[in-house]
Design a protein around this motif. Structure first.
Motif, mmCIF file in Angstrom:
data_model
loop_
_atom_site.group_PDB
_atom_site.id
_atom_site.type_symbol
_atom_site.label_atom_id
_atom_site.label_comp_id
_atom_site.label_asym_id
_atom_site.label_seq_id
_atom_site.Cartn_x
_atom_site.Cartn_y
_atom_site.Cartn_z
ATOM 1 N N VAL A 1 13.674 9.576 13.804
ATOM 2 C CA VAL A 1 14.495 10.446 12.964
ATOM 3 C C VAL A 1 15.073 9.580 11.849
ATOM 4 O O VAL A 1 15.750 8.578 12.122
ATOM 5 C CB VAL A 1 15.634 11.115 13.757
ATOM 6 C CG1 VAL A 1 16.545 11.911 12.824
ATOM 7 C CG2 VAL A 1 15.086 12.007 14.852
ATOM 8 N N MET A 2 14.812 9.946 10.597
ATOM 9 C CA MET A 2 15.349 9.192 9.465
ATOM 10 C C MET A 2 16.689 9.784 9.053
ATOM 11 O O MET A 2 16.814 10.997 8.850
ATOM 12 C CB MET A 2 14.375 9.199 8.285
ATOM 13 C CG MET A 2 14.864 8.421 7.073
ATOM 14 S SD MET A 2 13.623 8.315 5.747
ATOM 15 C CE MET A 2 12.507 7.095 6.419
ATOM 16 N N VAL A 3 17.677 8.923 8.924
ATOM 17 C CA VAL A 3 19.027 9.333 8.533
ATOM 18 C C VAL A 3 19.396 8.572 7.261
ATOM 19 O O VAL A 3 19.404 7.338 7.251
ATOM 20 C CB VAL A 3 20.046 9.038 9.645
ATOM 21 C CG1 VAL A 3 21.443 9.445 9.198
ATOM 22 C CG2 VAL A 3 19.656 9.757 10.928
ATOM 23 N N HIS A 4 19.698 9.305 6.188
ATOM 24 C CA HIS A 4 20.036 8.686 4.915
ATOM 25 C C HIS A 4 21.544 8.492 4.789
ATOM 26 O O HIS A 4 22.329 9.366 5.175
ATOM 27 C CB HIS A 4 19.546 9.539 3.740
ATOM 28 C CG HIS A 4 18.069 9.473 3.537
ATOM 29 N ND1 HIS A 4 17.203 10.430 4.025
ATOM 30 C CD2 HIS A 4 17.292 8.553 2.917
ATOM 31 C CE1 HIS A 4 15.962 10.127 3.706
ATOM 32 N NE2 HIS A 4 15.985 8.990 3.036
ATOM 33 N N THR A 5 21.932 7.365 4.232
ATOM 34 C CA THR A 5 23.328 7.149 3.869
ATOM 35 C C THR A 5 23.640 7.957 2.610
ATOM 36 O O THR A 5 22.725 8.362 1.882
ATOM 37 C CB THR A 5 23.618 5.671 3.612
ATOM 38 O OG1 THR A 5 22.852 5.237 2.475
ATOM 39 C CG2 THR A 5 23.251 4.822 4.815
ATOM 40 N N PRO A 6 24.904 8.211 2.297
ATOM 41 C CA PRO A 6 25.221 8.893 1.031
ATOM 42 C C PRO A 6 24.767 8.059 -0.168
ATOM 43 O O PRO A 6 24.546 6.850 -0.068
ATOM 44 C CB PRO A 6 26.745 9.022 1.078
ATOM 45 C CG PRO A 6 27.110 8.893 2.518
ATOM 46 C CD PRO A 6 26.103 7.960 3.108
ATOM 47 N N VAL A 7 24.627 8.708 -1.299
ATOM 48 C CA VAL A 7 24.254 8.010 -2.531
ATOM 49 C C VAL A 7 25.351 7.005 -2.894
ATOM 50 O O VAL A 7 26.550 7.309 -2.809
ATOM 51 C CB VAL A 7 24.041 9.025 -3.674
ATOM 52 C CG1 VAL A 7 23.719 8.304 -4.974
ATOM 53 C CG2 VAL A 7 22.937 9.995 -3.315
ATOM 54 N N HIS A 8 24.922 5.811 -3.289
ATOM 55 C CA HIS A 8 25.838 4.725 -3.648
ATOM 56 C C HIS A 8 26.790 4.390 -2.490
ATOM 57 O O HIS A 8 27.989 4.173 -2.702
ATOM 58 C CB HIS A 8 26.653 5.068 -4.903
ATOM 59 C CG HIS A 8 25.819 5.199 -6.134
ATOM 60 N ND1 HIS A 8 24.859 4.271 -6.487
ATOM 61 C CD2 HIS A 8 25.778 6.146 -7.093
ATOM 62 C CE1 HIS A 8 24.280 4.642 -7.606
ATOM 63 N NE2 HIS A 8 24.815 5.777 -8.004
ATOM 64 N N ALA A 9 26.280 4.365 -1.282
ATOM 65 C CA ALA A 9 27.114 4.028 -0.120
ATOM 66 C C ALA A 9 26.319 3.140 0.839
ATOM 67 O O ALA A 9 26.337 3.352 2.049
ATOM 68 C CB ALA A 9 27.603 5.282 0.586
ATOM 69 N N SER A 10 25.645 2.137 0.282
ATOM 70 C CA SER A 10 24.889 1.225 1.142
ATOM 71 C C SER A 10 25.802 0.424 2.055
ATOM 72 O O SER A 10 25.322 -0.174 3.024
ATOM 73 C CB SER A 10 24.042 0.274 0.281
ATOM 74 O OG SER A 10 23.024 0.982 -0.391
ATOM 75 N N TRP A 11 27.118 0.392 1.754
ATOM 76 C CA TRP A 11 28.042 -0.350 2.619
ATOM 77 C C TRP A 11 28.125 0.258 4.006
ATOM 78 O O TRP A 11 28.593 -0.392 4.949
ATOM 79 C CB TRP A 11 29.432 -0.386 1.992
ATOM 80 C CG TRP A 11 30.027 0.952 1.671
ATOM 81 C CD1 TRP A 11 29.907 1.660 0.513
ATOM 82 C CD2 TRP A 11 30.842 1.761 2.536
ATOM 83 N NE1 TRP A 11 30.589 2.844 0.575
ATOM 84 C CE2 TRP A 11 31.175 2.934 1.818
ATOM 85 C CE3 TRP A 11 31.325 1.609 3.827
ATOM 86 C CZ2 TRP A 11 31.955 3.940 2.354
ATOM 87 C CZ3 TRP A 11 32.113 2.617 4.371
ATOM 88 C CH2 TRP A 11 32.423 3.769 3.630
ATOM 89 N N THR A 12 27.657 1.514 4.171
ATOM 90 C CA THR A 12 27.632 2.118 5.503
ATOM 91 C C THR A 12 26.409 1.699 6.307
ATOM 92 O O THR A 12 26.278 2.096 7.471
ATOM 93 C CB THR A 12 27.660 3.654 5.396
ATOM 94 O OG1 THR A 12 26.535 4.101 4.621
ATOM 95 C CG2 THR A 12 28.939 4.124 4.713
ATOM 96 N N ASN A 13 25.513 0.915 5.710
ATOM 97 C CA ASN A 13 24.297 0.470 6.380
ATOM 98 C C ASN A 13 24.514 -0.941 6.917
ATOM 99 O O ASN A 13 24.697 -1.890 6.155
ATOM 100 C CB ASN A 13 23.130 0.486 5.387
ATOM 101 C CG ASN A 13 21.794 0.575 6.082
ATOM 102 O OD1 ASN A 13 21.705 0.373 7.290
ATOM 103 N ND2 ASN A 13 20.753 0.871 5.328
#
Length: 388
Positions: A300-312
């Protein structure tokens, strides 16, 4: 005329103990040590002239402190309160200077990007807040409220309309929950991304090892030896990294990383493997989700919000790679870059522990509330400025 006799000094046991600590203490101020010594010698019955010779002080100084102790005891050895220097600036002037420091220079018409203490002092005089003021005075006032207008931080506003649900989905996975259902033992969370353009910079002169009172020295000039992309998948709860080097980023290199992970156990036979990715071109949108599901149905692919790579969380691992492997960049060729990255993966996996991720959905709601309040304040400020 007969000379006045020296004031008699009688000490209690506690006074003698405290005076000795003052007279012989290593951290006692010099003046306090001198005064305690005068009193101790006076308590032994010695005249002022002899005490002055022993302490190398003027006899009037000895007489003063002997008399003050005889009249007031230990508290009399402290300095008396003085009126001090008259206040040069009013409290209103101090407040106006701090308010000026909290404004952008462009608001005052100053051709500056940010304030420094000398520039603030100059502006204070230009605006007639004070007739004259030194930069050190401005610095001391700003220090009282921890104001540092010469520093700045970059930030980005929330642009994704679905920021909250997307971010909450990622944060719940870190807490081993998906759609309010706890994850099972055979369900895993993978955080993946690419670190682009790791260059091989061959220095024109050898790097010098650190020595006594000398940091490592890296020659500024270098020859370019090409660049490589480093793709990594980080198991959030097992703290295991899978990485690979590719000539460039793209859909195929990313799917190669997915295949590398999903063809190994326990992921190949897992009930579900969640892949947390950002919105890079290699894995963006619905097509990337369908591509991943077709190749591996248990993903299952889950995307972070746009411009929120800090959540990765894999970004934390990339910061470790940057500090410990890449900087300072001194590689002879790309093969050395690849070999060191592979060796570091083995080294990291041998001792790694999961990151202590403490940012929860409650923290997310608090953050969004503060951002909304900040946006509202800026809108009200802009409206007030337009109507003024």
């Amino acid at each position: 005329m007969p000379l006045a006799s020296a004031a008699p000094v009688m000490l209690t046991a506690s006074e003698r103990h405290r005076l000795k600590k003052m007279a012989y203490g290593h951290k006692t101020p010099h003046q306090a040590r001198q005064r305690a010594t005068i009193v101790l010698l006076a308590a032994r019955g010695r005249p002022n002239a002899r005490i002055a010779v022993q302490t190398r002080l003027h006899v009037d100084t000895v007489r003063t402190w002997r008399g003050r102790f005889a009249a007031g005891g230990l508290p009399a050895l402290a300095d008396r309160k003085r009126s001090g220097r008259p206040v040069s600036f009013t409290a209103l002037q101090v407040a106006e200077v701090k308010a000026l420091a909290c404004q952008l220079p462009a608001r005052t018409g100053a051709p500056l990007s940010r304030w420094s203490c000398p520039e603030l002092a100059r502006e204070v005089v230009a605006q007639s807040i004070a007739g004259s003021i030194s930069s050190s005075t401005v610095r001391r006032w700003l220090k009282q409220d921890a104001l540092r207008p010469w520093q700045f931080q970059s930030w980005i506003s929330v642009r994704d309309p679905a920021f909250r649900p997307k971010a909450a989905r990622v944060l719940d996975l870190y807490a081993r929950t998906f759609d309010d259902v706890p994850l099972g033992e055979d369900e895993y969370v993978i955080s993946a991304d690419e670190k682009t353009s790791i260059q091989a910079r061959c220095r024109c002169h050898p790097t010098l090892a650190p020595g006594q009172a000398r940091a490592m020295r890296v020659n500024h000039e270098y020859d370019r030896g090409g660049a490589v992309a480093y793709l990594a998948a980080y198991d959030v709860h097992r703290a295991r990294v899978f990485g690979r080097c590719e000539p460039r980023t793209g859909i195929r290199p990313f799917m190669n990383l997915v295949t590398q992970v999903m063809t190994t156990e326990p992921y190949a036979s897992a009930r579900c493997v969640f892949w947390i990715v950002d919105n890079g071109s290699s894995h963006r949108g619905k097509k990337a989700i369908d591509r991943l599901t077709r190749a591996f149905p248990n993903t299952v692919m889950v995307h972070t919000p746009v411009h929120a790579s800090w959540t990765n969380q894999v970004e934390i691992f990339f910061s470790i790679v940057q500090r410990k492997v890449v900087s300072p960049n001194d590689f002879t060729d790309l093969s050395e870059v690849r070999d060191r990255l592979r060796a570091f993966e083995d080294r990291y996996n041998a001792t790694a522990q999961p990151f202590q991720w403490r940012f929860t959905t409650s923290d997310l709601d608090d953050l969004l509330t503060r951002l909304d309040r900040h946006t509202l304040d800026r809108q009200e400020e802009s409206s007030a400025r337009l109507t003024a």
